[in-house]
Write an enzyme that holds these catalytic residues in place. Structure first.
Site, PDB file in Angstrom:
ATOM      1  N   GLU A   1      22.397  21.437 -28.605  1.00  0.00           N
ATOM      2  CA  GLU A   1      23.243  20.247 -28.596  1.00  0.00           C
ATOM      3  C   GLU A   1      23.962  20.126 -29.927  1.00  0.00           C
ATOM      4  OE1 GLU A   1      21.200  16.792 -25.784  1.00  0.00           O
ATOM      5  OE2 GLU A   1      21.169  16.594 -27.956  1.00  0.00           O
TER       6      GLU A   1
ATOM      7  N   ARG B   1       7.307   8.225 -19.171  1.00  0.00           N
ATOM      8  CA  ARG B   1       5.908   7.884 -19.476  1.00  0.00           C
ATOM      9  C   ARG B   1       5.904   6.738 -20.477  1.00  0.00           C
ATOM     10  NH1 ARG B   1       6.285   9.463 -24.718  1.00  0.00           N
ATOM     11  NH2 ARG B   1       7.408  11.383 -25.131  1.00  0.00           N
TER      12      ARG B   1
END
Lengths: 169, 502, 502, 169
Positions: free
Chosen positions: C200, C292
């Site tokens: 990225e 999560r």
């Protein structure tokens, strides 16, 4: 020497069957347990029994052979004694002398009975000032005040005997 | 501007005050009596100075010595905490006369409210309802009996200078009246140095509900809602919660309004608490105003987000309150349990001794304010309060559950304490449903003092482990080593990873 | 209805989850690897079952064994915590196939977001801005270099299955690219069992800001505002706060709105976090979604009052969210510091060892979530996170002051830790002013690693006391006994009080 | 035997003048202190000096005669040694061999130099995987790699020597 563990009136014989690493196999009153025991700190054990996790703290009491056992939900006062030494336990009665003692050091504020008085169990006999509170010390049995060892304004030590009561027979 | 505060107290409240000093960049000066040399407030403060031997009269109540230390240490303000000199108007005056800031109200306000009888008169003028009662009781036993009969038994004897349940006596029968007055006087004399007592009608099934107040030097007074304090033993609170599960929103409005009026009637500055008795029909009566921080102040801090000690300091600095009444919001529910070194099974007899082991409850929604540490010796000289456990949750049901969880985690060994007793309170249906008054403990005495039901296994394991500990000195099979001694995962590491590289 | 939860984790997060189970009346089952037998989660849970030796692959990642324990213990649900199996879609599926409730999102949502590259594509479709970047990198070194040059150096190499900074590498120069890719792959393989990595654009002066999400099985998704997580070392967060001192209210609205859209695009259920990078001009880009509970979830719990673990359990039970978006309010400011067993002076090298002594910070506005205790041995097998220190205050300034106070109180000896390093962060002007990005630690490295200024006296005292301890074995004058051994105030009491009755 | 305390390069001689109850009078480098010292736990002292309250923890280090002293704000690493034993300290230079050791047990991920390479202080020489993290071990001095004791994938113990560097003279 056979040893038994006593919790109040309930007593059981304990036998160690086997120890293998952290696994301890014991029998108590005919019931067998396999426990996974780890000492995590002085006097603190982690015990796993059939998956159930118990955190147990065991503290030697001031009374000889007595142990305070604290589990997560309860506290026990367990005595370890030779088997057979218990005869007569729980049988005491009649003509016995009960003592009212100072549970903490403090100053006597009031004595609410005189020698020869008849008192009932639970009746306040002595008022002790300690830790900024007035604490009522009560008769531990029905009976007659047989002796008074203190007077108002006395400063008393822990465990000193303040009043004796002759139990009713 | 206050830069250095002498905290004229000890125990948990001294530590709590020093915490807020530390967060405010203010230096703290602890004072200590001889047996308190190793107490937490001494170790935690920036400075610590001795003020005398164990008896409070010669140390924590020793005004000349405390002022001397304030001067020597360069403190510019004194925070009295609660108890000790906190409601001593003379002390407040002497502190100010010495050119120091007293973190508390003016001496006149302390005097007016400290004299419970004068306070009653003031309240009547201010339109705050009071409990029917007497003026100061004389030694005239006949007259006292007459007064009591007029009010109607049972009556409460209270110390005019009192607080915290000290010098208080409930009298149910005429024949107990005068001996109770004598005892109350003696206790009041010991605790406050003033034996004035008075008599009040004893309300049946009362709730003890109090309102937190803050007033500044610019005439602003706000309330921070109420605290329900009806769970009491020996006339002392042990569980407090906010909001009260008992009063309605309408009564809450009326009560907080009257509390502000009560404080305004004495031009109150600083943090204070207006205590009310509330009967079963939601009638409320002024009980007393405590002109100091309250033991149970943290539950208000938790629901309002306001640090009351910092607020006290800012007020003492002459700053105006940063909030208007409508800015003060409450959210959720907070409960406090007081952890005492005492034996609930022996009529809550206070205890002392060396703390062997502590496990503090931690995690979400939990606060403890304490001062003991492992190896600390709780002495017989002072109050047996060990710490305060405060929880917060979104609603009352969750708060009770959280308190149970926190009490489950809280372990103090070496000194008898009331943790398991508090757990049983949290399991008592009357408490769980929020239906309780000041008779709660007496009413539920049996189940509160009974142990938990024990199945065979748990008793067996307790016996076995006591046996293991006992025999570990003579039976090699019963020797278990502490993890850190027996295990060396440094060594194990290489072996494991040679086979199972990660 | 869930009645018994197996917690497939260890350390602080296992303890934290068990706390909420306990408050909900749900039984807890801990699992443990061999060296964790005496770990806190084992001691604290209702049940504890062994799952294998130290290496995670054979214990905490051992799916068949964990399912076997779930069956044997009668658990009806599994909570995976964070790390380990928490973002393993296969585990989620196997748990559900075994007839158990997985406390987390559907496997498809985990898969979609766990595959960072697929997530990027989904986000573009959902109208959520993403950082310019590549697809999965091959071993073709020439092509990788070409891709990097197109994006423009510096670039970040990231594990497609990644999280928590693992498998991440910043590459500033072309010549370092391919070795970094190899290293990132190896680390990703070790940590996640999957070596897919991608590239990225590396944003200059970025902020790492994330949004907490809750979604139920009835199609409702809400956000719980953002967390600012820009204070990082080794690409791992160490200080987080909410609200972010950086973004404007307008950006907060846009970002939380896009976060809800991101979650909705995968029909998200349970608690999740949408992470964004925010550049100096307040442009924000989707970074990844963690499917999560997040390490730093407590600061959101503190400002919103919502227990996220209980919310997860209720969602897993099929209950609808009890709040609409407008019911979720935030108040005040919360900061978390992560306490690691590591040596900041040696490039944050993780450490291990036996914990000799802990003093937990307590009092108002402080929460710690930890798992160590005195005598506990921190092993080399797992993450070096010791605990999390969370504070709340009415505003950011007070929160920073409170964090300083709490860090001052926090003492852990026996293992190297970063507490003093965190204290220095709290004293760094850039942090105090809330003006920091992810380069904060590098930028302030010098002052963060420098010791405090020491005056003569403090160094003298340290030397003297080391000398006292050293010589106490040979010089009787230097023997000091513990208070509890030498002092007997029982005896003293009588003497004192004979002269000064109280 | 005269003893000195050393904090890094700074060393001072310490003399005990008098001990009276909890009061300890000492001289360090000619400066005299009267300290009120109480031991509150093993290795933990409460020290009051002119009203200032210091809470000090003193932990024996693994290195002989070294003590970690933690005060509320700072940590010190103090060595207690006989006076005169310090000659030559701070003088080491040239032809000396520096060692890169494993600070914690772990697995070697990479060795980024070979024997004979010239390295600069702070340059990463070894990458060690431990506690789920990759840890870069750096050269502690400018010099030449003289010996490499390990290879990739080796599992190493704490304190084991991994690489030796011959310092530039």
């Amino acid at each position: 020497m056979k040893l038994v563990a006593k919790n109040g009136n309930h007593q059981e014989e304990i036998k160690v069957i086997k120890r293998d690493g952290s696994l301890l196999q014991v029998a108590i009153g005919g019931r067998e347990y396999t426990l996974d025991v780890e000492k995590v700190e002085d006097g603190v054990y982690s015990v796993i029994h059939n998956g159930s996790s118990h955190n147990m703290e065991i503290i030697k009491s001031e009374k000889k052979h007595f142990y305070a056992v604290n589990t997560q939900y309860q506290s026990f006062d367990i005595e370890i004694a030779p088997a057979g030494s218990l005869k007569g336990a729980g049988k005491r009665q009649g003509n016995k002398s009960e003592k009212i003692t100072a549970p903490i050091p403090g100053r006597i504020i009031a004595i609410k009975a005189t020698q020869g008085d008849v008192v009932k169990e639970g009746q306040t006999v002595v008022v002790l000032s300690a830790m900024k509170m007035e604490n009522e010390l009560k008769a531990t049995a029905n009976g007659v005040i047989s002796k008074i060892h203190t007077k108002e304004n006395d400063v008393v030590k822990e465990n000193s005997v303040l009043v004796e009561i002759k139990e009713e027979s | 501007m206050i830069r250095k505060i002498l905290v004229a107290n000890r125990g948990e409240i001294a530590v709590r005050i020093i915490r807020s000093c530390r967060e405010s960049g203010i230096k703290s000066v602890a004072i200590y009596s001889q047996p308190d040399r190793t107490s937490m407030h001494v170790r935690y403060a920036d400075e610590a100075w001795p003020v005398g031997p164990a008896p409070s009269g010669q140390s924590y109540l020793n005004i000349p010595k405390i002022l001397e230390v304030a001067k020597e240490s360069g403190a510019d303000a004194i925070h009295p905490g609660y108890g000790f000199l906190s409601e001593n108007a003379d002390f407040a005056k002497q502190v100010r006369d010495a050119g120091l800031i007293f973190i508390g109200p003016e001496a006149e306000a302390i005097n007016a409210m400290g004299d419970k009888m004068r306070a009653r008169e003031l309240m009547i003028k201010a339109g705050v309802p009071v409990v029917p009662g007497s003026g100061k009781l004389s030694d005239d036993e006949t007259e006292n009996l007459k007064t009591a009969n007029e009010i109607g038994f049972p009556v409460m004897i209270k110390a005019s200078a009192g607080g915290g349940g000290k010098g208080m006596r409930l009298v149910e029968k005429p024949e107990e009246l005068n001996s109770s007055i004598r005892r109350a006087k003696s206790e009041a004399k010991n605790a406050f140095g003033d034996d004035s007592v008075y008599m009040e009608k004893y309300l049946k099934s009362p709730h003890h509900i109090e309102v937190q107040i803050l007033g500044d030097e610019h005439g602003n007074i706000v309330h921070l809602y109420e605290r329900e304090c009806s769970v009491q033993r020996r006339h002392q609170k042990i569980v407090e919660e906010t909001p009260s599960p008992f009063i309605s929103e309408e009564i809450r409005k009326k009560m907080t309004d009257r509390a502000v009026a009560a404080a305004a009637s004495v031009n109150y500055t600083g943090a204070g608490t207006v205590e009310f008795l509330v009967d079963a029909d939601l009638n409320f009566y002024f009980l007393e105003m405590n002109t100091r921080l309250q033991v149970e102040h943290p539950i208000t801090e938790r629901t309002t987000g306001i640090d009351l000690v910092k607020a006290q300091i800012k007020i003492a600095n002459g700053e105006p309150l940063p909030w208007k009444q409508e800015d003060i919001r409450k959210s959720g529910h907070s409960i406090e349990c007081r952890i005492y070194a005492e034996d609930p099974e022996r009529n809550f007899m206070p205890g002392a001794g060396t703390v062997l082991h502590i496990t503090e409850p931690l995690g979400l929604g939990v606060r403890t304010d304490g001062y003991i540490y492992e190896g600390y010796e709780i002495t017989v000289f002072y109050d047996p309060l060990i710490s305060k456990l405060i929880v917060w949750a979104q609603n009352r049901e969750e708060a009770v559950q959280r308190m149970k969880r926190a009490l489950y985690e809280y372990k103090i060994t070496g000194v008898k304490n009331n943790i398991q007793f508090l757990e049983r309170i949290m399991n008592t249906p009357d408490f769980v449903q929020g239906k309780y008054d000041t008779h709660f403990i007496a009413k539920n005495e049996k189940s509160l003092l009974a142990g938990e039901n024990c199945n065979n296994t748990c008793e067996d394991l307790a016996m076995v482990m006591a046996y293991v500990e006992h025999q570990s000195h003579v039976d090699k099979r019963l020797v278990f080593n502490n993890a850190q001694n027996s295990k060396s995962n440094w060594k194990e590491y290489g072996r494991l990873h040679r086979f199972n590289p990660f």
